[in-house]
Scaffold this motif. Structure first.
Motif, PDB file in Angstrom:
ATOM      1  N   PRO A  64       0.778  -1.252   0.000  1.00 40.43           N
ATOM      2  CA  PRO A  64       0.000   0.000   0.000  1.00 40.43           C
ATOM      3  C   PRO A  64       0.802   1.291   0.000  1.00 40.43           C
ATOM      4  O   PRO A  64       0.228   2.364  -0.129  1.00 40.43           O
ATOM      5  N   ILE A  65       2.149   1.209   0.145  1.00 42.49           N
ATOM      6  CA  ILE A  65       3.000   2.397   0.177  1.00 42.49           C
ATOM      7  C   ILE A  65       4.241   2.129  -0.666  1.00 42.49           C
ATOM      8  O   ILE A  65       4.693   0.982  -0.784  1.00 42.49           O
ATOM      9  N   CYS A  66       4.831   3.193  -1.203  1.00 42.62           N
ATOM     10  CA  CYS A  66       5.864   3.040  -2.222  1.00 42.62           C
ATOM     11  C   CYS A  66       7.126   2.335  -1.748  1.00 42.62           C
ATOM     12  O   CYS A  66       7.642   1.451  -2.440  1.00 42.62           O
ATOM     13  N   GLY A  67       7.687   2.694  -0.587  1.00 35.46           N
ATOM     14  CA  GLY A  67       8.903   2.038  -0.125  1.00 35.46           C
ATOM     15  C   GLY A  67       8.726   0.552   0.100  1.00 35.46           C
ATOM     16  O   GLY A  67       9.490  -0.280  -0.421  1.00 35.46           O
ATOM     17  N   PRO A  68       7.721   0.126   0.894  1.00 42.17           N
ATOM     18  CA  PRO A  68       7.475  -1.300   1.056  1.00 42.17           C
ATOM     19  C   PRO A  68       7.229  -2.025  -0.266  1.00 42.17           C
ATOM     20  O   PRO A  68       7.656  -3.172  -0.427  1.00 42.17           O
ATOM     21  N   SER A  69       6.572  -1.354  -1.200  1.00 40.23           N
ATOM     22  CA  SER A  69       6.311  -1.995  -2.486  1.00 40.23           C
ATOM     23  C   SER A  69       7.607  -2.290  -3.225  1.00 40.23           C
ATOM     24  O   SER A  69       7.756  -3.339  -3.863  1.00 40.23           O
ATOM     25  N   ARG A  70       8.564  -1.404  -3.129  1.00 37.90           N
ATOM     26  CA  ARG A  70       9.849  -1.633  -3.784  1.00 37.90           C
ATOM     27  C   ARG A  70      10.652  -2.732  -3.090  1.00 37.90           C
ATOM     28  O   ARG A  70      11.346  -3.512  -3.739  1.00 37.90           O
ATOM     29  N   ALA A  71      10.534  -2.805  -1.773  1.00 36.19           N
ATOM     30  CA  ALA A  71      11.188  -3.891  -1.049  1.00 36.19           C
ATOM     31  C   ALA A  71      10.628  -5.244  -1.487  1.00 36.19           C
ATOM     32  O   ALA A  71      11.371  -6.217  -1.645  1.00 36.19           O
ATOM     33  N   HIS A 126       9.434   3.423   5.137  1.00 35.63           N
ATOM     34  CA  HIS A 126      10.036   3.063   3.861  1.00 35.63           C
ATOM     35  C   HIS A 126      11.293   2.247   4.172  1.00 35.63           C
ATOM     36  O   HIS A 126      12.269   2.799   4.693  1.00 35.63           O
ATOM     37  N   PRO A 127      11.279   0.945   3.897  1.00 34.95           N
ATOM     38  CA  PRO A 127      12.378   0.082   4.347  1.00 34.95           C
ATOM     39  C   PRO A 127      13.751   0.550   3.881  1.00 34.95           C
ATOM     40  O   PRO A 127      13.920   1.005   2.742  1.00 34.95           O
ATOM     41  N   ILE A 128      14.707   0.456   4.790  1.00 39.17           N
ATOM     42  CA  ILE A 128      16.114   0.653   4.451  1.00 39.17           C
ATOM     43  C   ILE A 128      16.707  -0.742   4.327  1.00 39.17           C
ATOM     44  O   ILE A 128      17.050  -1.378   5.320  1.00 39.17           O
ATOM     45  N   LEU A 129      16.768  -1.217   3.098  1.00 36.41           N
ATOM     46  CA  LEU A 129      17.034  -2.619   2.823  1.00 36.41           C
ATOM     47  C   LEU A 129      18.448  -2.998   3.262  1.00 36.41           C
ATOM     48  O   LEU A 129      19.424  -2.388   2.842  1.00 36.41           O
ATOM     49  N   HIS A 130      18.539  -4.010   4.100  1.00 35.26           N
ATOM     50  CA  HIS A 130      19.833  -4.451   4.598  1.00 35.26           C
ATOM     51  C   HIS A 130      20.688  -4.998   3.453  1.00 35.26           C
ATOM     52  O   HIS A 130      20.183  -5.638   2.522  1.00 35.26           O
ATOM     53  N   GLU A 131      21.998  -4.741   3.533  1.00 38.81           N
ATOM     54  CA  GLU A 131      22.888  -5.174   2.448  1.00 38.81           C
ATOM     55  C   GLU A 131      22.962  -6.685   2.293  1.00 38.81           C
ATOM     56  O   GLU A 131      23.347  -7.185   1.229  1.00 38.81           O
ATOM     57  N   ARG A 132      22.566  -7.446   3.314  1.00 39.81           N
ATOM     58  CA  ARG A 132      22.592  -8.897   3.201  1.00 39.81           C
ATOM     59  C   ARG A 132      21.311  -9.465   2.608  1.00 39.81           C
ATOM     60  O   ARG A 132      21.213 -10.680   2.397  1.00 39.81           O
ATOM     61  N   TRP A 178      14.546   4.857  -6.443  1.00 42.53           N
ATOM     62  CA  TRP A 178      15.004   3.692  -5.679  1.00 42.53           C
ATOM     63  C   TRP A 178      14.199   3.539  -4.385  1.00 42.53           C
ATOM     64  O   TRP A 178      13.458   2.603  -4.217  1.00 42.53           O
ATOM     65  N   ASP A 179      14.385   4.415  -3.406  1.00 46.56           N
ATOM     66  CA  ASP A 179      13.595   4.484  -2.180  1.00 46.56           C
ATOM     67  C   ASP A 179      13.820   3.317  -1.217  1.00 46.56           C
ATOM     68  O   ASP A 179      12.937   2.978  -0.436  1.00 46.56           O
ATOM     69  N   LEU A 180      15.000   2.699  -1.269  1.00 40.21           N
ATOM     70  CA  LEU A 180      15.303   1.598  -0.350  1.00 40.21           C
ATOM     71  C   LEU A 180      16.591   1.849   0.435  1.00 40.21           C
ATOM     72  O   LEU A 180      17.149   0.917   1.027  1.00 40.21           O
ATOM     73  N   ALA A 181      17.051   3.085   0.441  1.00 41.70           N
ATOM     74  CA  ALA A 181      18.282   3.419   1.161  1.00 41.70           C
ATOM     75  C   ALA A 181      18.077   4.594   2.106  1.00 41.70           C
ATOM     76  O   ALA A 181      19.032   5.110   2.673  1.00 41.70           O
ATOM     77  N   GLY A 182      16.829   5.001   2.285  1.00 37.50           N
ATOM     78  CA  GLY A 182      16.499   6.161   3.104  1.00 37.50           C
ATOM     79  C   GLY A 182      15.562   7.064   2.331  1.00 37.50           C
ATOM     80  O   GLY A 182      15.814   7.384   1.164  1.00 37.50           O
ATOM     81  N   HIS A 183      14.464   7.460   2.951  1.00 41.33           N
ATOM     82  CA  HIS A 183      13.426   8.228   2.262  1.00 41.33           C
ATOM     83  C   HIS A 183      13.757   9.719   2.302  1.00 41.33           C
ATOM     84  O   HIS A 183      13.084  10.532   2.929  1.00 41.33           O
ATOM     85  N   SER A 184      14.842  10.065   1.618  1.00 35.83           N
ATOM     86  CA  SER A 184      15.315  11.443   1.602  1.00 35.83           C
ATOM     87  C   SER A 184      16.215  11.641   0.388  1.00 35.83           C
ATOM     88  O   SER A 184      16.930  10.718  -0.015  1.00 35.83           O
ATOM     89  N   GLN A 185      16.183  12.840  -0.167  1.00 35.57           N
ATOM     90  CA  GLN A 185      17.068  13.153  -1.284  1.00 35.57           C
ATOM     91  C   GLN A 185      18.507  13.398  -0.826  1.00 35.57           C
ATOM     92  O   GLN A 185      19.430  13.312  -1.634  1.00 35.57           O
ATOM     93  N   THR A 186      18.702  13.670   0.456  1.00 36.29           N
ATOM     94  CA  THR A 186      20.048  13.998   0.933  1.00 36.29           C
ATOM     95  C   THR A 186      20.531  13.072   2.035  1.00 36.29           C
ATOM     96  O   THR A 186      21.730  12.818   2.139  1.00 36.29           O
ATOM     97  N   HIS A 187      19.645  12.564   2.876  1.00 36.13           N
ATOM     98  CA  HIS A 187      20.038  11.704   3.991  1.00 36.13           C
ATOM     99  C   HIS A 187      19.663  10.264   3.665  1.00 36.13           C
ATOM    100  O   HIS A 187      18.595   9.767   4.033  1.00 36.13           O
ATOM    101  N   PHE A 188      20.544   9.617   2.958  1.00 37.68           N
ATOM    102  CA  PHE A 188      20.343   8.213   2.595  1.00 37.68           C
ATOM    103  C   PHE A 188      21.689   7.508   2.675  1.00 37.68           C
ATOM    104  O   PHE A 188      22.738   8.145   2.797  1.00 37.68           O
TER     105      PHE A 188
END
Length: 488
Positions: free
Chosen positions: A70-77, A98-104, A125-135
């Motif tokens: 139902p939301i963009c970040g989870p959908s990309r995960a 918005h998930p910050i997908l673990h590298e593993r 992308w939206d899987l490394a932090g939901h921000s244009q600058t803080h990701f």
């Protein structure tokens, strides 16, 4: 536009003599942002013309029970991992909106690279932090299995920064150029892959029609649905351009292209939270489905999906079987001759029979679990959908406990389970729980199995993934989940 961003010349088609042969097919996933179920002509839109998508559906398969999150970040995960976002590991064991997908975690791109694919991600992308600058730069596509990346870290809520691989190439890019530039980059990626005579996986997660909306000059003012319709028309033209490139390079008979959306429409961009129909409405339409984005009503998670693969996919078919974005990883792996990870639970399943038009072979017991962030709210199996008991404004959903995205009449709780028959009642209006107690009992048992396995707002699922130890904290959104000792 800089010369580096201009479309490279069309390559000689002799480079592509491998295209018609047997072997690993090219795989393309086009993923729009907040496009509603009815925002495509062949899915019922009366005011938005989508001739290219309609043609793909006429030549391929239209999926009418296709689910995202139902939301963009989870959908990309879910797309990248083949798993419910609740299951996947995040940095420090947090469950973020918005998930910050673990590298593993293993992405579909990594699965395909293992069997020789060139991989490209072009868009949001939206899987490394939901921000244009803080990701987290180390969690961006170049570190998650993609050979090439052109796009932006997250949504265009205020502005968009553009990156090529790991280099920032433009700050606050003009939004009315994004769809066009993504298209040019996609065409260039296809051409380079063809010249290298290697199979490719191309993931195009569009920024649009997430607001802020913008369309290029060629498309502005062209739709009777206003700017939103203009944006969809430009996306449709983008699909047409990609398909034309495949045909020019004689790749169409060795390519699977799937078009879908990440969630339902953003209804609070429309007058009175209604489905988009007015010129000034800036959100889409879920059609006959109830509600929209950031809800677990059908309008929030059932999305348009079209599969096109001439010579491989039967033409003009409509598939009613349940399928999800999570199924794409195992299905693409099967088509490519690869394998999904065997050291973890993958929620998606191989649906190649559906891709081949063998709808009778669909899994009759397939269930879809409707999670809103960390909260399991409903379950579907066959035609039946059960909304689970919950308070009106669950405190564990944090700032999303009271929805600002949907109509107040849909922002409700359920003191008892509520059952709908989605074939007879796709709009979820008639509760038939009292007449079907055995169905209610069966779906409640499925929900309990999901809680035990995947997890819930107040429960750590036995197969939730943790790669870092964490001290116990309350199990609610934006706080740490307790990692089981055996997974430390």
């Amino acid at each position: 536009m800089t010369s580096a961003l201009k479309l490279i010349p069309i390559l000689v088609t002799s480079f592509c003599c491998f295209a018609k042969g047997a072997g690993q097919p090219n795989l393309i996933l086009i993923f729009t942002d907040d496009q509603g179920y009815e925002d495509v002509g062949c899915f019922g839109s009366k005011k938005i013309k989508t001739p290219h998508l309609d043609q793909l559906a006429a030549e391929g398969i239209k999926f009418t029970s296709f689910y995202a999150q139902p939301i963009c970040g989870p959908s990309r995960a879910a797309v990248m991992t083949g798993c419910y976002p609740m299951r996947v590991a995040e940095r420090d064991n947090f469950k973020n909106i918005h998930p910050i997908l673990h590298e593993r975690e293993v992405t579909v791109a990594e699965v395909l690279k293992e069997v020789g694919y060139t991989t490209g991600c072009i868009g949001k992308w939206d899987l490394a932090g939901h921000s244009q600058t803080h990701f987290n730069p180390e969690l961006m596509p170049p570190h998650q299995g993609f050979d090439f990346f052109f796009g932006t870290p997250t949504s265009n809520d205020s502005y968009v920064d553009l990156y090529r691989d790991e280099e920032l190439v433009e700050r606050k890019a003009p939004m009315d150029t994004l769809t066009q530039r993504y298209t040019e980059e996609a065409v260039g990626f296809i051409q380079r892959s063809a010249a290298a005579e290697k199979p490719f996986f191309l993931y195009v997660p569009h920024t649009m029609p997430h607001t802020r909306l913008a369309a290029s000059e060629e498309f502005r003012g062209q739709s009777e649905r206003g700017l939103y319709g203009d944006v969809i028309r430009e996306i449709d033209a983008s699909v047409g351009r990609i398909v034309a490139t495949l045909k020019e390079l004689e790749l169409q008979e060795n390519t699977y292209l799937l078009f879908t959306s990440d969630n339902g429409p953003w209804l609070n961009k429309n007058k009175n939270y209604a489905d988009g129909s007015l010129v000034k409405d800036r959100g889409g339409s879920a059609g006959l489905f109830r509600s929209g984005k950031v809800s677990t009503w059908e309008g929030g998670v059932r999305v348009p999906a079209i599969l096109w693969a001439p010579g491989r996919v039967p033409a003009g078919r409509s598939c009613e079987a349940i399928a999800t974005t999570m199924d794409l990883m195992p299905t693409f792996a099967k088509l490519a001759g690869g394998k999904v990870p065997s050291d973890r639970v993958i929620d998606g399943e191989d649906i190649t029979p559906l891709f081949e038009g063998k709808f009778a072979e669909a899994n009759p017991n397939k269930a879809y679990y409707y999670y809103l962030l960390s909260h399991l709210q409903a379950v579907r199996q066959g035609p039946w959908k059960l909304h689970l008991p919950r308070p009106q404004h669950p405190e564990w959903l944090g700032r999303h406990r009271k929805s600002a995205h949907i109509h107040p009449r849909d922002d409700i709780g359920f003191p008892e389970p509520v059952l709908y028959h989605l074939i007879d009642d796709p709009s979820e209006t008639k509760n038939v729980a009292a007449a079907n107690p055995e169905v209610v009992a069966r779906l409640l048992e499925l929900a309990e199995q999901a809680r035990n396995d995947i997890g819930d707002h107040n429960r750590v699922g036995k197969n939730m993934r943790f790669y870092e130890p964490a001290e116990p904290r309350p199990t609610q959104l934006k706080t740490r989940f307790v990692a089981p000792k055996q997974n430390h």
